[in-house]
Design a protein around this motif. Structure first.
Motif, PDB file in Angstrom:
ATOM      1  N   GLU A   1     -30.500 -22.147   5.258  1.00 35.50           N
ATOM      2  CA  GLU A   1     -30.167 -21.026   6.325  1.00 35.50           C
ATOM      3  C   GLU A   1     -31.052 -20.652   7.111  1.00 35.50           C
ATOM      4  O   GLU A   1     -31.191 -20.651   8.178  1.00 35.50           O
ATOM      5  N   GLY A   2     -32.092 -20.012   6.414  1.00 35.24           N
ATOM      6  CA  GLY A   2     -33.157 -19.568   7.136  1.00 35.24           C
ATOM      7  C   GLY A   2     -34.204 -20.713   7.866  1.00 35.24           C
ATOM      8  O   GLY A   2     -34.595 -20.328   9.177  1.00 35.24           O
ATOM      9  N   THR A   3     -34.318 -21.646   7.183  1.00 34.18           N
ATOM     10  CA  THR A   3     -35.022 -22.696   7.928  1.00 34.18           C
ATOM     11  C   THR A   3     -34.145 -23.280   9.284  1.00 34.18           C
ATOM     12  O   THR A   3     -34.713 -23.481  10.308  1.00 34.18           O
ATOM     13  N   ALA A   4     -32.861 -23.411   8.864  1.00 36.75           N
ATOM     14  CA  ALA A   4     -31.914 -23.985  10.088  1.00 36.75           C
ATOM     15  C   ALA A   4     -32.257 -22.964  11.364  1.00 36.75           C
ATOM     16  O   ALA A   4     -31.845 -23.291  12.524  1.00 36.75           O
TER      17      ALA A   4
ATOM     18  N   ALA B   1     -33.400 -23.852  15.088  1.00 40.18           N
ATOM     19  CA  ALA B   1     -32.502 -23.531  16.306  1.00 40.18           C
ATOM     20  C   ALA B   1     -33.035 -22.467  17.158  1.00 40.18           C
ATOM     21  O   ALA B   1     -32.789 -22.738  18.294  1.00 40.18           O
ATOM     22  N   THR B   2     -33.573 -21.284  16.612  1.00 38.85           N
ATOM     23  CA  THR B   2     -34.441 -20.349  17.604  1.00 38.85           C
ATOM     24  C   THR B   2     -35.653 -21.175  18.129  1.00 38.85           C
ATOM     25  O   THR B   2     -35.745 -21.116  19.596  1.00 38.85           O
ATOM     26  N   SER B   3     -36.402 -21.881  17.700  1.00 44.67           N
ATOM     27  CA  SER B   3     -37.447 -22.428  18.210  1.00 44.67           C
ATOM     28  C   SER B   3     -36.863 -23.665  19.282  1.00 44.67           C
ATOM     29  O   SER B   3     -37.588 -23.898  20.356  1.00 44.67           O
ATOM     30  N   MET B   4     -36.075 -24.418  19.080  1.00 50.76           N
ATOM     31  CA  MET B   4     -35.312 -25.424  20.124  1.00 50.76           C
ATOM     32  C   MET B   4     -34.957 -24.600  21.357  1.00 50.76           C
ATOM     33  O   MET B   4     -34.993 -25.100  22.208  1.00 50.76           O
ATOM     34  N   SER B   5     -34.173 -23.668  20.996  1.00 49.72           N
ATOM     35  CA  SER B   5     -33.582 -22.899  22.174  1.00 49.72           C
ATOM     36  C   SER B   5     -34.751 -22.127  22.938  1.00 49.72           C
ATOM     37  O   SER B   5     -34.808 -22.342  24.208  1.00 49.72           O
ATOM     38  N   GLN B   6     -35.955 -21.857  22.392  1.00 45.91           N
ATOM     39  CA  GLN B   6     -36.853 -21.347  23.157  1.00 45.91           C
ATOM     40  C   GLN B   6     -37.389 -22.353  23.873  1.00 45.91           C
ATOM     41  O   GLN B   6     -37.719 -22.371  25.381  1.00 45.91           O
ATOM     42  N   GLN B   7     -37.745 -23.721  23.425  1.00 46.78           N
ATOM     43  CA  GLN B   7     -38.368 -24.816  24.020  1.00 46.78           C
ATOM     44  C   GLN B   7     -37.257 -25.329  25.203  1.00 46.78           C
ATOM     45  O   GLN B   7     -37.815 -25.563  26.342  1.00 46.78           O
ATOM     46  N   ASP B   8     -36.055 -25.186  24.935  1.00 47.92           N
ATOM     47  CA  ASP B   8     -35.215 -25.628  26.192  1.00 47.92           C
ATOM     48  C   ASP B   8     -35.003 -24.793  27.036  1.00 47.92           C
ATOM     49  O   ASP B   8     -35.055 -25.129  28.354  1.00 47.92           O
ATOM     50  N   VAL B   9     -35.287 -23.110  27.168  1.00 44.86           N
ATOM     51  CA  VAL B   9     -35.294 -22.295  27.993  1.00 44.86           C
ATOM     52  C   VAL B   9     -36.593 -22.563  29.081  1.00 44.86           C
ATOM     53  O   VAL B   9     -36.637 -22.492  29.982  1.00 44.86           O
TER      54      VAL B   9
END
Length: 128
Positions: free
Chosen positions: A34-37, A41-49
């Motif tokens: 869960e921690g890795t997921a 997810a946080t990294s991907m959302s930052q990249q999308d922003v």
């Protein structure tokens, strides 16, 4: 109590099989904790922003009345200081934010292509 002869190898097989399935699932199967997921997810959302804000940065650069002077200041900065120069120009500041974003500045430098932008023209007359 008498236990059947097959029970002991069956229990060992189940335990070894579960350990093997877990090991293979996490190493080759793509399973994550869960921690890795959450981290992914946080990294991907930052990249999308950041990717969504690059066009805003480019539009601010395109419409800035002092564009030529700022482009020249960025161009004169060393390659590793160009991000800071772009931040000082104000183009990496998200509307509504008080401070520029380093990641947006870094992402904006590529499409801005500082070296390809024509240098400001001077009032010099070419001899010919």
């Amino acid at each position: 109590m008498n236990t059947p002869d097959w029970l002991k190898p069956g229990v060992y097989g189940a335990v070894i099989g579960a350990a093997l399935v877990g090991t293979l699932g996490f190493t080759w199967g793509g399973w994550v904790t869960e921690g890795t997921a959450s981290d992914r997810a946080t990294s991907m959302s930052q990249q999308d922003v950041i990717a969504a804000m690059v066009p805003v940065c480019l539009e601010m650069a395109r419409t800035d009345p002092k564009r030529s002077a700022k482009i020249e200041a960025i161009r004169e900065a060393s390659p590793y200081q160009r991000r800071d120069a772009l931040m000082e120009a104000g183009w990496a500041t998200v509307p509504g934010a008080e401070a520029p974003d380093r990641d947006i500045a870094e992402a904006c430098l590529g499409p801005l292509d500082i070296d390809a932008v024509p240098a400001p023209t001077s009032n010099r007359v070419d001899e010919g």
